[in-house]
Scaffold this motif. Structure first.
Motif, PDB file in Angstrom:
ATOM      1  N   LEU A  29      15.628   2.477  35.334  1.00 19.17           N
ATOM      2  CA  LEU A  29      16.146   3.373  36.364  1.00 19.17           C
ATOM      3  C   LEU A  29      16.237   2.685  37.725  1.00 19.17           C
ATOM      4  CD1 LEU A  29      14.270   6.616  35.312  1.00 19.17           C
ATOM      5  CD2 LEU A  29      16.692   6.070  34.953  1.00 19.17           C
ATOM      6  N   LEU A  30      15.288   1.779  38.005  1.00 24.21           N
ATOM      7  CA  LEU A  30      15.358   1.030  39.258  1.00 24.21           C
ATOM      8  C   LEU A  30      16.569   0.102  39.256  1.00 24.21           C
ATOM      9  CD1 LEU A  30      14.210   0.249  41.995  1.00 24.21           C
ATOM     10  CD2 LEU A  30      12.702  -1.384  40.831  1.00 24.21           C
ATOM     11  N   ALA A  31      16.813  -0.569  38.140  1.00 25.73           N
ATOM     12  CA  ALA A  31      17.980  -1.455  38.053  1.00 25.73           C
ATOM     13  C   ALA A  31      19.263  -0.677  38.289  1.00 25.73           C
ATOM     14  CB  ALA A  31      18.011  -2.137  36.689  1.00 25.73           C
ATOM     15  N   MET A  32      19.352   0.522  37.736  1.00 24.11           N
ATOM     16  CA  MET A  32      20.546   1.334  37.959  1.00 24.11           C
ATOM     17  C   MET A  32      20.677   1.704  39.436  1.00 24.11           C
ATOM     18  SD  MET A  32      21.576   5.032  36.402  1.00 24.11           S
ATOM     19  CE  MET A  32      23.170   5.751  36.790  1.00 24.11           C
ATOM     20  N   ALA A  33      19.563   2.106  40.051  1.00 21.98           N
ATOM     21  CA  ALA A  33      19.604   2.491  41.458  1.00 21.98           C
ATOM     22  C   ALA A  33      20.020   1.324  42.348  1.00 21.98           C
ATOM     23  CB  ALA A  33      18.237   3.017  41.886  1.00 21.98           C
ATOM     24  N   MET A  34      19.623   0.115  41.955  1.00 22.07           N
ATOM     25  CA  MET A  34      19.963  -1.073  42.739  1.00 22.07           C
ATOM     26  C   MET A  34      21.321  -1.649  42.375  1.00 22.07           C
ATOM     27  SD  MET A  34      16.208  -2.946  42.790  1.00 22.07           S
ATOM     28  CE  MET A  34      16.706  -4.228  43.945  1.00 22.07           C
ATOM     29  N   GLY A  35      21.911  -1.133  41.295  1.00 19.95           N
ATOM     30  CA  GLY A  35      23.228  -1.602  40.894  1.00 19.95           C
ATOM     31  C   GLY A  35      23.227  -2.986  40.297  1.00 19.95           C
ATOM     32  N   ILE A  36      22.153  -3.332  39.582  1.00 20.10           N
ATOM     33  CA  ILE A  36      22.064  -4.653  38.977  1.00 20.10           C
ATOM     34  C   ILE A  36      21.781  -4.514  37.490  1.00 20.10           C
ATOM     35  CG2 ILE A  36      21.295  -5.804  41.091  1.00 20.10           C
ATOM     36  CD1 ILE A  36      18.456  -5.657  40.057  1.00 20.10           C
ATOM     37  N   ASP A  37      22.025  -5.583  36.749  1.00 17.56           N
ATOM     38  CA  ASP A  37      21.712  -5.609  35.333  1.00 17.56           C
ATOM     39  C   ASP A  37      20.192  -5.567  35.149  1.00 17.56           C
ATOM     40  OD1 ASP A  37      21.007  -7.241  32.711  1.00 17.56           O
ATOM     41  OD2 ASP A  37      23.073  -6.522  32.490  1.00 17.56           O
ATOM     42  N   PRO A  38      19.696  -4.735  34.200  1.00 15.06           N
ATOM     43  CA  PRO A  38      18.238  -4.674  34.002  1.00 15.06           C
ATOM     44  C   PRO A  38      17.600  -6.027  33.738  1.00 15.06           C
ATOM     45  CG  PRO A  38      19.318  -2.866  32.845  1.00 15.06           C
ATOM     46  CD  PRO A  38      20.414  -3.756  33.365  1.00 15.06           C
ATOM     47  N   GLY A  39      18.333  -6.926  33.105  1.00 14.43           N
ATOM     48  CA  GLY A  39      17.793  -8.244  32.822  1.00 14.43           C
ATOM     49  C   GLY A  39      17.561  -9.087  34.062  1.00 14.43           C
ATOM     50  N   THR A  42      13.787  -8.521  37.660  1.00 13.92           N
ATOM     51  CA  THR A  42      12.627  -9.284  38.121  1.00 13.92           C
ATOM     52  C   THR A  42      12.985 -10.173  39.306  1.00 13.92           C
ATOM     53  OG1 THR A  42      11.670  -9.264  35.897  1.00 13.92           O
ATOM     54  CG2 THR A  42      10.862 -10.935  37.419  1.00 13.92           C
ATOM     55  N   LEU A  43      14.194 -10.679  39.326  1.00 10.06           N
ATOM     56  CA  LEU A  43      14.627 -11.559  40.420  1.00 10.06           C
ATOM     57  C   LEU A  43      14.753 -10.827  41.740  1.00 10.06           C
ATOM     58  CD1 LEU A  43      17.404 -13.555  38.518  1.00 10.06           C
ATOM     59  CD2 LEU A  43      15.026 -14.250  38.926  1.00 10.06           C
ATOM     60  N   HIS A  44      14.834  -9.491  41.693  1.00 12.44           N
ATOM     61  CA  HIS A  44      15.103  -8.722  42.908  1.00 12.44           C
ATOM     62  C   HIS A  44      13.961  -7.779  43.280  1.00 12.44           C
ATOM     63  CE1 HIS A  44      19.342  -9.981  43.142  1.00 12.44           C
ATOM     64  NE2 HIS A  44      19.303  -9.948  41.822  1.00 12.44           N
ATOM     65  N   LEU A  45      12.832  -7.861  42.596  1.00 10.21           N
ATOM     66  CA  LEU A  45      11.746  -6.916  42.856  1.00 10.21           C
ATOM     67  C   LEU A  45      11.161  -7.053  44.255  1.00 10.21           C
ATOM     68  CD1 LEU A  45       9.768  -6.765  39.489  1.00 10.21           C
ATOM     69  CD2 LEU A  45      11.189  -4.996  40.534  1.00 10.21           C
ATOM     70  N   HIS A  46      11.265  -8.217  44.863  1.00  9.11           N
ATOM     71  CA  HIS A  46      10.707  -8.394  46.198  1.00  9.11           C
ATOM     72  C   HIS A  46      11.717  -8.063  47.293  1.00  9.11           C
ATOM     73  CE1 HIS A  46       6.992  -9.975  44.628  1.00  9.11           C
ATOM     74  NE2 HIS A  46       7.638 -10.892  43.924  1.00  9.11           N
ATOM     75  N   ASP A  47      12.932  -7.673  46.899  1.00  6.39           N
ATOM     76  CA  ASP A  47      13.931  -7.263  47.882  1.00  6.39           C
ATOM     77  C   ASP A  47      13.586  -5.878  48.419  1.00  6.39           C
ATOM     78  OD1 ASP A  47      15.166  -9.581  47.138  1.00  6.39           O
ATOM     79  OD2 ASP A  47      16.817  -8.611  46.057  1.00  6.39           O
ATOM     80  N   ALA A  48      13.860  -5.674  49.711  1.00  2.62           N
ATOM     81  CA  ALA A  48      13.681  -4.344  50.287  1.00  2.62           C
ATOM     82  C   ALA A  48      14.800  -3.432  49.792  1.00  2.62           C
ATOM     83  CB  ALA A  48      13.693  -4.419  51.807  1.00  2.62           C
ATOM     84  N   LEU A  49      14.437  -2.206  49.425  1.00  2.00           N
ATOM     85  CA  LEU A  49      15.447  -1.244  48.982  1.00  2.00           C
ATOM     86  C   LEU A  49      16.162  -0.659  50.183  1.00  2.00           C
ATOM     87  CD1 LEU A  49      13.500   0.766  46.238  1.00  2.00           C
ATOM     88  CD2 LEU A  49      15.055  -1.158  45.922  1.00  2.00           C
TER      89      LEU A  49
END
Length: 277
Positions: A29-39, A42-49
């Protein structure tokens, strides 16, 4: 808030609500909210939402806390390597149903009838895997057929796939068919209360249970299928894990030959197959 912080809070909330595998659901669900592929999450977890991303994620998690299935929240489910639109009007395609697909593809066919097509995942998958084949899908629910039509268009099958509204064989035109398939409602009425909330409260009741002992759809299908099959044509249905013997007996009583029960990957009865005389 970073993606990692939002994810940690969501996992805690989902776990507290009794959701199975909360980390898996929260990540999707987080990947969808961020508009990125779920795979790539992990590369974007430290990005500010961003404000929009954080709001979307909160909305998705709130929906999941009501036990709405993830597939309905994100709007799709991957099945047999293809993406299918999913709404509350149709069953969520499940990996167990791929056993039916594999069994159907074990022999060639030119024509196929799918009874109770729902999202169309069975019919459309078979037609994509068997180029040149033609198929008909029937369903009593107009809302389910709208979903099937969207999936048909997305998979570029508007030509070979025909969809008709009606109950079982009442909507059938054309034929006879080489193959009839169905994943009908089969849950016994007394077992409905024990289903997970994601199934019991969010998926269409008419696609889950016919009432009574759960076998009524198999009685109708086995009794009427031979009139719509070529000689030697195959009938195959998905079943509940404790229904193999009962459904096989219905096939045999209706005159089908070479009736057999196929297991799923866990060794449970999953598909019954028979051949028309």
């Amino acid at each position: 808030m970073t993606g990692s912080e939002a994810l940690a809070q969501a996992v805690r909330d989902l776990r507290g609500a009794g959701v199975d595998d909360p980390a898996r659901d929260a990540r999707r669900l987080l990947a969808m909210a961020m508009g990125i592929d779920p795979g790539r999450l992990t590369l974007h977890l430290h990005d500010a939402l961003g404000p929009g991303e954080e709001a979307r994620f909160r909305e998705h998690i709130q929906a999941r806390l009501t036990r709405q299935p993830v597939a309905q929240i994100v709007g799709y489910r991957d099945f047999y390597g293809r993406r299918f639109i999913v709404t509350p009007a149709v069953l969520d395609p499940r990996p167990d149903t791929e056993i039916l697909i594999e069994a159907a593809l074990a022999e060639p066919f030119d024509t196929v009838l799918d009874l109770g097509t729902g999202s169309g995942c069975i019919l459309l998958t078979l037609l994509k895997e068997m180029p040149g084949a033609w198929g008909l899908g029937t369903d009593l629910s107009p809302k389910a057929l709208e979903v099937a039509k969207q999936n048909r268009t997305a998979l570029r099958l508007d030509g070979p796939a025909v969809l008709r509204e009606g109950s079982w064989f009442d909507a059938v035109e054309g034929g006879p068919f080489d193959l009839i398939v169905s994943n009908p409602p089969y849950i016994a009425e007394g077992d409905m209360a024990g289903l997970a909330p994601e199934v019991r409260d969010w998926e269409p009741t008419m696609a889950l249970t016919p009432g009574g002992d759960g076998l009524d759809a198999y009685r109708i299908i086995s009794a009427g299928a031979q009139a719509h099959l070529v000689p030697g044509g195959r009938l195959m249905v998905e079943i509940g894990p404790d229904q193999g013997d009962a459904v096989a007996a219905l096939f045999t009583a209706a005159g089908f030959e070479n009736t057999r029960i196929l297991p799923d990957l866990d060794g449970r009865d999953r598909v019954v197959v028979g051949n028309a005389p």
